[in-house]
Design an enzyme around this catalytic site. Sequence first.
Site, PDB file in Angstrom:
ATOM      1  N   ASP A 256     -81.616 -34.504  64.962  1.00  0.00           N
ATOM      2  CA  ASP A 256     -80.416 -35.187  65.569  1.00  0.00           C
ATOM      3  C   ASP A 256     -80.787 -36.559  65.250  1.00  0.00           C
ATOM      4  O   ASP A 256     -82.122 -37.275  65.893  1.00  0.00           O
ATOM      5  CB  ASP A 256     -80.293 -34.951  67.079  1.00  0.00           C
ATOM      6  CG  ASP A 256     -79.282 -35.736  67.681  1.00  0.00           C
ATOM      7  OD1 ASP A 256     -78.758 -36.797  67.193  1.00  0.00           O
ATOM      8  OD2 ASP A 256     -78.667 -35.095  68.688  1.00  0.00           O
ATOM      9  N   HIS A 257     -80.059 -37.521  64.555  1.00  0.00           N
ATOM     10  CA  HIS A 257     -80.566 -38.837  64.311  1.00  0.00           C
ATOM     11  C   HIS A 257     -80.567 -39.765  65.414  1.00  0.00           C
ATOM     12  O   HIS A 257     -80.925 -40.950  65.330  1.00  0.00           O
ATOM     13  CB  HIS A 257     -79.755 -39.378  62.957  1.00  0.00           C
ATOM     14  CG  HIS A 257     -80.733 -40.164  62.251  1.00  0.00           C
ATOM     15  ND1 HIS A 257     -81.580 -41.012  62.458  1.00  0.00           N
ATOM     16  CD2 HIS A 257     -80.340 -40.559  60.827  1.00  0.00           C
ATOM     17  CE1 HIS A 257     -81.926 -41.936  61.503  1.00  0.00           C
ATOM     18  NE2 HIS A 257     -81.441 -41.407  60.423  1.00  0.00           N
TER      19      HIS A 257
END
Length: 556
Positions: free
Chosen positions: A528-529
């Site tokens: 998850d950036h």
Amino acid sequence: MALIEVKVPDIGDFSEVAVIELLVKPGDTVKPEQSLITVESDKASMEIPCSHAGVVKELKVKLGDKISEGTVVLVLEADGVSAAAPAAPAAASAAAPAAPAPATTSPATPAVALGPVEVRVPDIGDFKDVAVIEVFVKPGDTVKLEQSLITVESDKASMEIPSSAAGVIKELKVKLGDKINIGDLLAVLEGTTAAPVAASLAASTTVAVAASAAPTAAPAATAATAAPAMPVAAVAVPAHNPTTAPVHVPHASPSVRKFARELGVPLEEVKGTGNKGRITQEDVQAFTKSVMAGATQTKAQAAKPPAGGDGAALGLIPWPKVDFAKFGPIERKELGRIKKISGANLLRNAIMIPAVTNHDDADITELEAFRVSTNKENEKSGVKVTMLAFLIKACVSALKKFPEFNSSLDGDSLVYKQYWHIGFAADTPNGLVVPVIKDADKKGVLQISQEMGELAKKARDGKLGPADMTGATFTISSLGGIGGRYFTPIINAPEVAILGVCKSQMEPVWNGKEFVPRLMLPLSLTWDHRVIDGAAAARFNAYLGQILADFRRVML
Ligand code: CAO
């Protein structure tokens, strides 16, 4: 073109009935049989149709007016009527059907019924094979005597079919779209009281057909108490009688119901502003506008996952609708429960998480040799050590080194978990499930292998409980036993990363001097950036690779 007066036709016993809806206004173009107004007595409502085509010049009635046969409803600039022709009476009474014979004259006294009671379609006259367009009740509902159960509709009129008994619905024998006839079984009630069908029908069913409908379309059985020989579209409205009214049945005329159906508007969710809460065409229009503007959500919309399957919630164009059968034979199967649940979760996670996947390879030559020899040594124990168990252990080590991979986003904060519960995707005949190895940091590879075997069996047998599938802090999805090179797994929210593993294979690897055969394991890490950066992900994979290449590092 000639101006003619459109009058109220023969409406049987209805006289001095109140106008509760105006369905047209000056300037409107109307067709023959188009409903002009709705009137209502204490027993039923009916729509008064137009006798000619033309343009409405002047309305002669207003809401609340009391009208009877012969009352002028409006002045019409009629198409195709010569000026010399005498003004036609509203609905040509010569064409009107003969007065329907009352089925019965007075309701019978309800009788006590102890066992199941069958509710059948009463005498509905010439209505044959009429379609069920609304079902007001469901099994388990308590219904009152004469409460409307369903609405049926022919091409000319609609009518509600009341219950001939009071009680609890045990079985409903009709569904939307069914064609019904007199005598058909509608429902089985656990009756408390029952009255002869005809008696209850007499109390509440009032039907008639449009003005120009052939006389054959006239129903034979209509209410004794409100049995008009009405050449008009009408619908029984038992709901208007407070003593028998089922509160959830929306009050609306047939034309408004039809209008709502065409727009797909759930009438039971529309607030009626008409007389006695009656739903008018304007109410349906206002509801539609409100839904389109996003100010109102229908129950069906609210029940959908946040990003609905049709993408409407995201402002996307509609999902393509294809008639697959046009191109060849098809078979349609309902999705299983697990697929429905996991599908909704996957969709949300795929859409809401800005996910990136890093691919890498780990050299597991020595680890696989160790795994094989361990299994040989432990042959008698019955526990088979799997590569996945080593991966779980290796991941715990990497998660400890890179704690943000073991965290969850909660608003603007990051929750770092001080426990390491690892989920693993398991393929079952019913779909994908994710059992969880709890406290993997405290367990050895043998114990993890054993637990995984038990959980995987439970999963395949459909016996996993909620406790087996909750609390994961990180997930591994292994397709290693099947094949493939790399893939992009979807993060299992609220986790922030997932490791996908594919089938290892021998590859020539350059060691600085020469190519040597090494067993390489493809790794795909999705992260998850919002929480993790690409550099951290690359480091995580590199570290994981080092551990898998030399498992002694786990102990460091
Ligand atoms: N490379 C090469 N071979 C591998 C391997 C890998 N990465 N991983 C497993 N194998 C081998 C095993 O050693 C075993 O071989 P042997 O029978 O010769 O010992 C064989 O493949 C079968 O392994 P397995 O799949 O039964 O066991 P597992 O521990 O690897 O996996 C489980 C267990 C439950 C994860 C697996 O059965 C499963 O369901 N996998 C599918 C997961 C999935 O669907 N993921 C996709 C999610 S996205 O839709």
